[in-house]
Design a protein around this motif. Structure first.
Motif, PDB file in Angstrom:
ATOM      1  N   PRO A  70       0.829  -1.213   0.000  1.00  0.00           N
ATOM      2  CA  PRO A  70       0.000   0.000   0.000  1.00  0.00           C
ATOM      3  C   PRO A  70       0.860   1.259   0.000  1.00  0.00           C
ATOM      4  N   ILE A  71       0.282   2.338  -0.464  1.00  0.00           N
ATOM      5  CA  ILE A  71       0.939   3.639  -0.453  1.00  0.00           C
ATOM      6  C   ILE A  71       0.007   4.618   0.261  1.00  0.00           C
ATOM      7  N   VAL A  72       0.492   5.257   1.294  1.00  0.00           N
ATOM      8  CA  VAL A  72      -0.321   6.197   2.068  1.00  0.00           C
ATOM      9  C   VAL A  72      -0.353   7.543   1.360  1.00  0.00           C
ATOM     10  N   VAL A  73      -1.555   8.039   1.112  1.00  0.00           N
ATOM     11  CA  VAL A  73      -1.685   9.301   0.381  1.00  0.00           C
ATOM     12  C   VAL A  73      -2.289  10.409   1.234  1.00  0.00           C
ATOM     13  N   THR A  88      -4.965   7.954   6.832  1.00  0.00           N
ATOM     14  CA  THR A  88      -6.416   8.020   6.651  1.00  0.00           C
ATOM     15  C   THR A  88      -6.868   7.783   5.213  1.00  0.00           C
ATOM     16  N   SER A  89      -5.941   7.641   4.283  1.00  0.00           N
ATOM     17  CA  SER A  89      -6.299   7.244   2.922  1.00  0.00           C
ATOM     18  C   SER A  89      -5.063   6.650   2.262  1.00  0.00           C
ATOM     19  N   SER A  90      -5.285   5.655   1.413  1.00  0.00           N
ATOM     20  CA  SER A  90      -4.149   4.991   0.775  1.00  0.00           C
ATOM     21  C   SER A  90      -4.540   4.426  -0.574  1.00  0.00           C
ATOM     22  N   CYS A  91      -3.522   4.111  -1.352  1.00  0.00           N
ATOM     23  CA  CYS A  91      -3.680   3.300  -2.557  1.00  0.00           C
ATOM     24  C   CYS A  91      -3.368   1.871  -2.120  1.00  0.00           C
ATOM     25  N   SER A  92      -4.393   1.033  -2.063  1.00  0.00           N
ATOM     26  CA  SER A  92      -4.243  -0.293  -1.463  1.00  0.00           C
ATOM     27  C   SER A  92      -3.249  -1.159  -2.220  1.00  0.00           C
ATOM     28  N   ALA A  93      -2.687  -2.125  -1.507  1.00  0.00           N
ATOM     29  CA  ALA A  93      -1.745  -3.057  -2.121  1.00  0.00           C
ATOM     30  C   ALA A  93      -2.420  -3.805  -3.264  1.00  0.00           C
TER      31      ALA A  93
END
Length: 381
Positions: A70-73, A88-93
């Motif tokens: 995942p990448i936390v945005v 509180t928001s991410s681009c999921s794995a």
């Protein structure tokens, strides 16, 4: 330097090899939607907190975009004054995204409601698989939604994106064949079930307590109930309306009502393993747990607290043994021990053997093996 296209192919190959991605139509959607379009050029971080910057370190940024991580945005809802450091928001794995979309059993012609647009990548994959006009995605955060819409334009996808509280679904577009939530829920919102056709699926990360989540696939029945199995462990950020309060361990100086010695193996270690922790969180009502250093740096201690703050327990080293302390109207450590004993008596079942039924009146019941099997009612929060 590997191109984005080569990285994308390698990622999809790895998802196939791991078994996370099987459906060829879904795989075609992954090929059609580059993930890096949905990773901000600046401001995102890895789960370890390392910053990603496409200008200063383009290789590293692209590596992260096509890693199965995942990448936390967004941190702290984008509020710099909070300074809590909570993602509180991410681009999921990608592997997690593939698992969820495979679990949804998508078919041509399906209409899908996505709860939680996030970066927009999942919505773009759904649109590529089903058609832009078959997908509605709801996002509560205006800044996150703005970024997702821009990313969708870059990717050439036009699903309907709506700002709103996903807990209420999107009745204007109902009914849906599938509702897919990209946020964890302890109570499955009634709106998600009501807005799904009979025989349709609600796919979501479900959790009895933060940190012990599973992927649930619920089939909607004609009487307004929904029921289905858990498909293995899965962690997601919680639905905003169901965010738990901050952990509240007992203060170090708190005096117990009861103290007893525990002999034998480490009593904390089983609760650090997901199968045991999951079973216990299902069986013990309204509580939370955590780890912190034991006094004097002599190892670790486990703390437990009821959600109403009236009861607590802790387990810590005591020479060659362990000491359990508890206080309040509930004997929390006793409850946890009883839950573990029950789980062992049932054969130590894995989370995949459990499932969930949501009754027409909203009551939740977790069951083992079949809806009529052993079960545990889940209390309202």
């Amino acid at each position: 330097m590997l191109s984005a296209a080569r990285r994308q192919r390698a990622l999809i190959d790895s998802l196939y090899a791991s078994g996370a991605l099987c459906d060829r139509r879904l795989a075609a959607a992954f090929r059609a939607v580059p993930r890096h379009f949905f990773v901000p050029l600046h401001g995102a971080v890895t789960t370890s907190g390392s910053p990603l910057d496409a200008d200063r370190a383009p290789e590293r940024w692209l590596d992260a975009a096509y890693a199965d991580e995942p990448i936390v945005v967004q941190i702290d809802d984008g509020d710099p004054e909070r300074a809590e450091g909570v993602p509180t928001s991410s681009c999921s794995a990608p592997g997690v995204v593939a698992r969820m979309l495979e679990a949804a059993r998508l078919r041509d012609g399906h209409r899908v409601l996505e709860v939680g647009t996030g970066t927009g990548w999942n919505a773009a994959l759904l649109a590529a698989r089903l058609g832009d006009d078959r997908v509605v995605s709801v996002e509560i955060d205006p800044g996150v939604l703005e970024g997702a819409r821009a990313a969708l334009v870059r990717a050439g996808r036009t699903p309907r994106t709506v700002r709103g509280d996903g807990e209420f679904g999107y009745p204007e577009g109902a009914p849906y064949d599938r509702v897919i939530a990209t946020c964890a829920a302890t109570r499955v919102p009634r709106a998600w079930i009501r807005q799904t056709v009979e025989g349709g699926l609600v796919v979501l990360p479900w959790t009895a307590m933060e940190g012990a989540g599973v992927l649930a696939r619920l089939t909607v029945h004609g009487d307004g109930a929904a029921s289905g199995p858990f498909l293995g462990g899965l962690g997601f950020m919680p639905l905003r309306s169901q965010r738990p309060g901050p952990p509240a361990p007992p203060p170090p100086e708190a005096e117990p009502d009861e103290t007893r010695l525990l002999h034998g193996p480490d009593p904390i270690e089983p609760l650090t393993r997901f199968p045991t922790a999951f079973a216990v969180t299902v069986a013990v009502r309204r509580w939370r747990m955590g780890l912190r250093p034991a006094p004097g740096g002599t190892g670790r201690q486990l703390w437990l607290a009821s959600r109403d703050g009236g009861s607590w327990a802790r387990v810590l080293p005591a020479g060659p043994a362990w000491r359990a302390e508890q206080a309040g109207p509930r004997s929390l450590w006793d409850e946890v021990e009883d839950a573990q004993e029950e789980w062992r008596a049932l054969g130590g079942p894995s989370p995949e053997r459990y499932g969930l039924t949501v009754a027409p009146d909203g009551r939740h019941r977790v069951w083992l093996d079949t809806p009529d099997g052993p079960g545990w009612d889940q209390e309202e929060e």
